[in-house]
Design a protein around this motif. Structure first.
Motif, PDB file in Angstrom:
ATOM      1  N   VAL A 112       0.836  -1.205   0.000  1.00  0.00           N
ATOM      2  CA  VAL A 112       0.000   0.000   0.000  1.00  0.00           C
ATOM      3  C   VAL A 112       0.868   1.251   0.000  1.00  0.00           C
ATOM      4  N   CYS A 113       1.956   1.226   0.737  1.00  0.00           N
ATOM      5  CA  CYS A 113       2.865   2.373   0.736  1.00  0.00           C
ATOM      6  C   CYS A 113       3.481   2.579  -0.649  1.00  0.00           C
ATOM      7  N   ALA A 114       3.828   1.485  -1.313  1.00  0.00           N
ATOM      8  CA  ALA A 114       4.417   1.590  -2.651  1.00  0.00           C
ATOM      9  C   ALA A 114       3.440   2.202  -3.635  1.00  0.00           C
ATOM     10  N   VAL A 115       2.194   1.733  -3.622  1.00  0.00           N
ATOM     11  CA  VAL A 115       1.220   2.269  -4.580  1.00  0.00           C
ATOM     12  C   VAL A 115       0.842   3.701  -4.222  1.00  0.00           C
ATOM     13  N   GLY A 139      10.887  10.994  -0.038  1.00  0.00           N
ATOM     14  CA  GLY A 139      10.851   9.624   0.441  1.00  0.00           C
ATOM     15  C   GLY A 139      11.740   8.736  -0.419  1.00  0.00           C
ATOM     16  N   ILE A 140      11.942   7.511   0.052  1.00  0.00           N
ATOM     17  CA  ILE A 140      12.767   6.555  -0.681  1.00  0.00           C
ATOM     18  C   ILE A 140      12.059   6.172  -1.980  1.00  0.00           C
ATOM     19  N   PRO A 141      12.709   6.282  -3.139  1.00  0.00           N
ATOM     20  CA  PRO A 141      12.060   5.865  -4.387  1.00  0.00           C
ATOM     21  C   PRO A 141      11.742   4.376  -4.371  1.00  0.00           C
ATOM     22  N   SER A 142      10.697   3.982  -5.097  1.00  0.00           N
ATOM     23  CA  SER A 142      10.226   2.594  -5.019  1.00  0.00           C
ATOM     24  C   SER A 142      11.265   1.567  -5.472  1.00  0.00           C
ATOM     25  N   GLY A 178       8.432   0.288   3.814  1.00  0.00           N
ATOM     26  CA  GLY A 178       7.254   0.837   3.140  1.00  0.00           C
ATOM     27  C   GLY A 178       6.943   2.252   3.597  1.00  0.00           C
ATOM     28  N   LEU A 179       7.010   2.478   4.896  1.00  0.00           N
ATOM     29  CA  LEU A 179       6.731   3.818   5.430  1.00  0.00           C
ATOM     30  C   LEU A 179       7.774   4.834   4.971  1.00  0.00           C
ATOM     31  N   LEU A 180       9.015   4.386   4.811  1.00  0.00           N
ATOM     32  CA  LEU A 180      10.057   5.301   4.318  1.00  0.00           C
ATOM     33  C   LEU A 180       9.773   5.745   2.881  1.00  0.00           C
ATOM     34  N   MET A 181       9.088   4.903   2.104  1.00  0.00           N
ATOM     35  CA  MET A 181       8.781   5.277   0.724  1.00  0.00           C
ATOM     36  C   MET A 181       7.759   6.417   0.656  1.00  0.00           C
ATOM     37  N   ILE A 182       6.908   6.535   1.659  1.00  0.00           N
ATOM     38  CA  ILE A 182       5.910   7.615   1.640  1.00  0.00           C
ATOM     39  C   ILE A 182       6.305   8.741   2.594  1.00  0.00           C
ATOM     40  N   GLY A 183       7.537   8.704   3.080  1.00  0.00           N
ATOM     41  CA  GLY A 183       8.009   9.756   3.971  1.00  0.00           C
ATOM     42  C   GLY A 183       8.049  11.106   3.267  1.00  0.00           C
TER      43      GLY A 183
END
Length: 253
Positions: A112-115, A139-142, A178-183
């Motif tokens: 969910v964080c990735a999408v 945030g961290i790129p996927s 996952g949370l770092l990707m949406i940071g």
């Protein structure tokens, strides 16, 4: 771009970017298949191949003048499959099936964080005022998230296939990536990095050395590179914040 204008024909060369994207999708799907069959090392390698192809297709499309809305949407869907779905499923069948609910929850959070990250990125691109500074990600790129989330697997393969961390910590780690990707923190991007001519030779030598290390000592090299990238993100975070803030002030003025 104009590659979608009515009646315009594309050469096979101009279709190469979309062909790379489709190849990346096939790699991601095949990685899931090999993961379900227990061939985890090959599955990880296919996801890494998808990450390499993801870094090439967009740049090749812009270089050939064949970037299009369809290509952008295809690339986004490929990113979700290859970096949002495949790594999580692979980690689940590799180590988390026995945890049942906890492991699956971590995989769901990661996906969910990735999408969500991809949707946020697409909205920013389509806005009237897109991202003001493409030198930084938010945030961290996927692709980096997918590479980092598989770090426990690299370590396991490097050290006689022993699981390095307990299932509970692995679940927390997956959800945390996952949370770092949406940071909402800036992460330095390599896209705008420039190398001076004096240092170009040293850069090429270093690149060759890293490539050789990955080819010969694949899993150990991936562990080291993942840790170096993580440390670099943390170390450059204050500088990235200042540079991004300065860029926004310049844009407003």
């Amino acid at each position: 771009m104009s590659s979608e204008r009515n009646g315009e024909k594309l050469t096979l060369v101009q279709l190469l970017p979309n062909m790379l994207t489709v190849t990346a999708i096939c790699a991601g799907l095949t990685a899931i298949r090999f993961g379900l069959q227990g061939n985890y090392e090959l599955a990880v390698q296919l996801i890494l191949l998808a990450a390499i192809l993801d870094g090439l297709d967009g740049r090749l499309a812009r270089a050939l003048g064949s970037d299009s809305k369809m290509g952008a949407e295809l690339d986004s869907l490929a990113d979700f499959l290859n970096f949002g779905v495949a790594p999580g499923l692979l980690l689940y069948v590799w180590a988390l099936e026995d945890t049942k609910q906890l492991g699956w929850m971590a995989v769901l959070v990661y996906a969910v964080c990735a999408v969500t990250r991809l949707a946020r990125f697409n909205v920013a691109l389509k806005a009237e005022k897109g991202p003001s500074d493409n030198a930084y990600f938010m945030g961290i790129p996927s692709p980096a998230g997918a590479i980092l989330v598989m770090l426990p697997m690299y370590a396991s393969f490097a050290f006689d296939n022993e699981q390095i961390i307990p299932d509970v910590l692995l679940s927390i780690y997956i959800a945390g990536i996952g949370l770092l990707m949406i940071g909402r923190f800036p992460v330095w991007s390599f896209k705008t990095t420039r190398i001076s001519q004096r240092r170009a030779k040293m850069f090429l030598v270093a690149f060759t050395a890293i490539g050789a290390a990955v080819a010969i000592y694949t899993w150990i090299a991936l562990v080291v590179l993942s840790l170096i990238y993580s440390a670099a993100v943390v170390w450059m975070l204050p500088k990235s914040r200042r540079a991004l803030a300065q860029s926004r002030l310049t844009d407003k003025s």
